[in-house]
Design a protein around this motif. Structure first.
Motif, PDB file in Angstrom:
ATOM      1  N   PRO A 196       0.805  -1.233   0.000  1.00 57.74           N
ATOM      2  CA  PRO A 196       0.000   0.000   0.000  1.00 57.74           C
ATOM      3  C   PRO A 196       0.831   1.273   0.000  1.00 57.74           C
ATOM      4  CG  PRO A 196      -0.970  -1.605   1.480  1.00 57.74           C
ATOM      5  CD  PRO A 196       0.330  -2.197   1.010  1.00 57.74           C
ATOM      6  N   PHE A 197       1.945   1.274   0.725  1.00 54.33           N
ATOM      7  CA  PHE A 197       2.787   2.466   0.739  1.00 54.33           C
ATOM      8  C   PHE A 197       3.382   2.727  -0.640  1.00 54.33           C
ATOM      9  CE2 PHE A 197       7.024   4.380   1.183  1.00 54.33           C
ATOM     10  CZ  PHE A 197       6.674   5.582   1.775  1.00 54.33           C
ATOM     11  N   ALA A 198       3.851   1.680  -1.309  1.00 54.38           N
ATOM     12  CA  ALA A 198       4.414   1.823  -2.656  1.00 54.38           C
ATOM     13  C   ALA A 198       3.348   2.279  -3.643  1.00 54.38           C
ATOM     14  CB  ALA A 198       5.032   0.499  -3.107  1.00 54.38           C
ATOM     15  N   GLU A 217      -0.224   9.068   8.596  1.00 53.90           N
ATOM     16  CA  GLU A 217       0.484   9.939   7.666  1.00 53.90           C
ATOM     17  C   GLU A 217       1.864  10.313   8.201  1.00 53.90           C
ATOM     18  OE1 GLU A 217      -3.276  12.322   5.624  1.00 53.90           O
ATOM     19  OE2 GLU A 217      -2.426  13.011   7.519  1.00 53.90           O
ATOM     20  N   ARG A 218       1.956  10.507   9.511  1.00 50.84           N
ATOM     21  CA  ARG A 218       3.240  10.865  10.105  1.00 50.84           C
ATOM     22  C   ARG A 218       4.233   9.718   9.979  1.00 50.84           C
ATOM     23  NH1 ARG A 218       3.440  13.986  15.768  1.00 50.84           N
ATOM     24  NH2 ARG A 218       2.005  15.213  14.493  1.00 50.84           N
ATOM     25  N   PHE A 261       5.427   9.754   6.451  1.00 47.06           N
ATOM     26  CA  PHE A 261       6.344  10.870   6.235  1.00 47.06           C
ATOM     27  C   PHE A 261       7.714  10.581   6.835  1.00 47.06           C
ATOM     28  CE2 PHE A 261       8.432  14.607   7.974  1.00 47.06           C
ATOM     29  CZ  PHE A 261       8.619  15.354   6.829  1.00 47.06           C
ATOM     30  N   ASP A 262       7.742  10.053   8.044  1.00 43.91           N
ATOM     31  CA  ASP A 262       9.025   9.755   8.688  1.00 43.91           C
ATOM     32  C   ASP A 262       9.830   8.758   7.869  1.00 43.91           C
ATOM     33  OD1 ASP A 262       8.412  11.445  10.772  1.00 43.91           O
ATOM     34  OD2 ASP A 262       7.739   9.858  12.133  1.00 43.91           O
ATOM     35  N   PHE A 263       9.150   7.788   7.277  1.00 41.74           N
ATOM     36  CA  PHE A 263       9.843   6.791   6.460  1.00 41.74           C
ATOM     37  C   PHE A 263      10.464   7.445   5.228  1.00 41.74           C
ATOM     38  CE2 PHE A 263       9.747   3.722   2.924  1.00 41.74           C
ATOM     39  CZ  PHE A 263      10.589   2.741   3.439  1.00 41.74           C
ATOM     40  N   LEU A 317      -4.181   7.485  -3.490  1.00 42.95           N
ATOM     41  CA  LEU A 317      -3.437   8.022  -2.366  1.00 42.95           C
ATOM     42  C   LEU A 317      -4.134   7.622  -1.068  1.00 42.95           C
ATOM     43  CD1 LEU A 317      -2.489   9.817  -4.805  1.00 42.95           C
ATOM     44  CD2 LEU A 317      -2.239  11.668  -3.153  1.00 42.95           C
ATOM     45  N   TYR A 318      -3.353   7.509  -0.010  1.00 38.72           N
ATOM     46  CA  TYR A 318      -3.910   7.151   1.295  1.00 38.72           C
ATOM     47  C   TYR A 318      -3.620   8.230   2.336  1.00 38.72           C
ATOM     48  CZ  TYR A 318      -4.520   2.611  -0.859  1.00 38.72           C
ATOM     49  OH  TYR A 318      -4.904   1.597  -1.699  1.00 38.72           O
ATOM     50  N   GLY A 319      -3.556   9.473   1.898  1.00 36.51           N
ATOM     51  CA  GLY A 319      -3.230  10.563   2.795  1.00 36.51           C
ATOM     52  C   GLY A 319      -1.736  10.825   2.791  1.00 36.51           C
ATOM     53  N   GLY A 320      -1.359  12.013   3.200  1.00 34.02           N
ATOM     54  CA  GLY A 320       0.055  12.348   3.224  1.00 34.02           C
ATOM     55  C   GLY A 320       0.277  13.831   3.341  1.00 34.02           C
ATOM     56  N   PRO A 321       1.538  14.248   3.388  1.00 30.99           N
ATOM     57  CA  PRO A 321       1.844  15.654   3.642  1.00 30.99           C
ATOM     58  C   PRO A 321       1.842  16.542   2.409  1.00 30.99           C
ATOM     59  CG  PRO A 321       3.871  14.392   3.556  1.00 30.99           C
ATOM     60  CD  PRO A 321       2.744  13.400   3.400  1.00 30.99           C
TER      61      PRO A 321
END
Length: 286
Positions: free
Chosen positions: A57-59, A212-213, A216-218, A273-277
């Motif tokens: 999912p992240f990819a 989301e955090r 982002f940290d990753f 997208l699954y949310g993000g900054p």
């Protein structure tokens, strides 16, 4: 980016665009027949061998954003051409491929790719290896922003400062200082009426939820390891103020729900997208 070396994040972005061509179901959000060839057969084979990795999912979400932001810029460009835009400037072009699939003749649209000289030399080598011709409509603009400005770089070419122009500025602003961001926005704001720009920016971590955090940290840890750390953040109100102070109008901002609704609605392959900054911005001079 490390001095004298091409951008490693540019390769990562290009690989995600190529993965979209190879693994996602049609219709493609960004139909790009150059995305795979420019990276070469070894990278193509690597993508196909890592299908499971690219299905995480992240990819998927990262890939979705990369193709959506390019599609957004190109959609706005196409819509602007009837109003007189005849120049397209790709800032921080990396391995962007629009110039090599540009459907418009030379008298309708010229493309200017602006990037660090080391990254442009690397791109030229990839193009040569893939036997991808450099079209007559394209001008490379090598700019080392530590030593010169966007305006001075364009002034060394056939770029017409009196001609309405559209700019794409993708994958760049989170890595800039505030001074560098403002200098570039100011240079674009000096263009004639009907000029515009599409770019993305990153909101502060304090605006993100827990999921989301973590994402982002990753990402932040990965780009920092290759020497290209995130360092510039805006709230939506701050970004709106930055643009309006330079004279931009008709400002469109797309957050995750807007991007999903515009580009990924009704898809059966889970690409979204699954949310993000990151937020996408398009702004015009009128």
């Amino acid at each position: 980016m490390q001095e004298g070396r091409p951008s490693r994040t540019a390769f990562g972005v290009a690989k995600r665009r190529a993965t979209h061509q190879l693994l996602d179901q049609p219709p493609l959000v960004l139909d790009d027949p150059i995305a795979v060839p420019i990276l070469g057969p070894q990278t193509e084979a690597g993508i196909l061998a890592e299908r499971e990795k690219h299905a995480h999912p992240f990819a998927i979400a990262m890939r979705a954003f990369m193709v959506a932001r390019s599609r957004c810029a190109e959609d706005h460009l196409r819509a602007a051409i009837p109003s007189g835009v005849k120049q397209y400037v790709v800032l921080g072009a990396g391995l962007d491929t629009f110039a090599y699939r540009n459907p418009f003749p030379e008298n309708e649209l010229r493309v200017f790719e602006v990037d660090h000289p080391a990254t442009q030399q690397w791109k030229r080598e990839l193009l040569a290896n893939a036997a991808i011709p450099i079209p007559a409509t394209l001008t490379f603009v090598p700019v080392d922003f530590e030593k010169q400005t966007l305006t001075s770089g364009l002034a060394d070419t056939s770029f017409d400062f009196q001609q309405p122009t559209f700019f794409s500025w993708l994958g760049v602003t989170p890595y800039l200082t505030l001074e560098a961001f403002r200098a570039t926005i100011h240079a674009i704001a000096r263009m004639p009426a009907d000029s515009g720009v599409t770019f993305e920016y990153t909101v502060p971590v304090s605006m993100l939820n827990e999921r989301e955090r973590a994402a982002f940290d990753f990402i932040a840890s990965r780009v920092e390891k290759v020497g290209e750390p995130f360092q510039l953040f805006f709230t939506p109100q701050e970004m709106d103020s930055e643009l309006q102070s330079q004279g931009f109008q008709d400002i469109e901002e797309l957050a995750t729900p807007d991007i999903n609704a515009r580009y990924f609605a009704g898809r059966s392959d889970g690409l979204r997208l699954y949310g993000g900054p990151a937020r996408l911005i398009t702004a015009w001079l009128r």
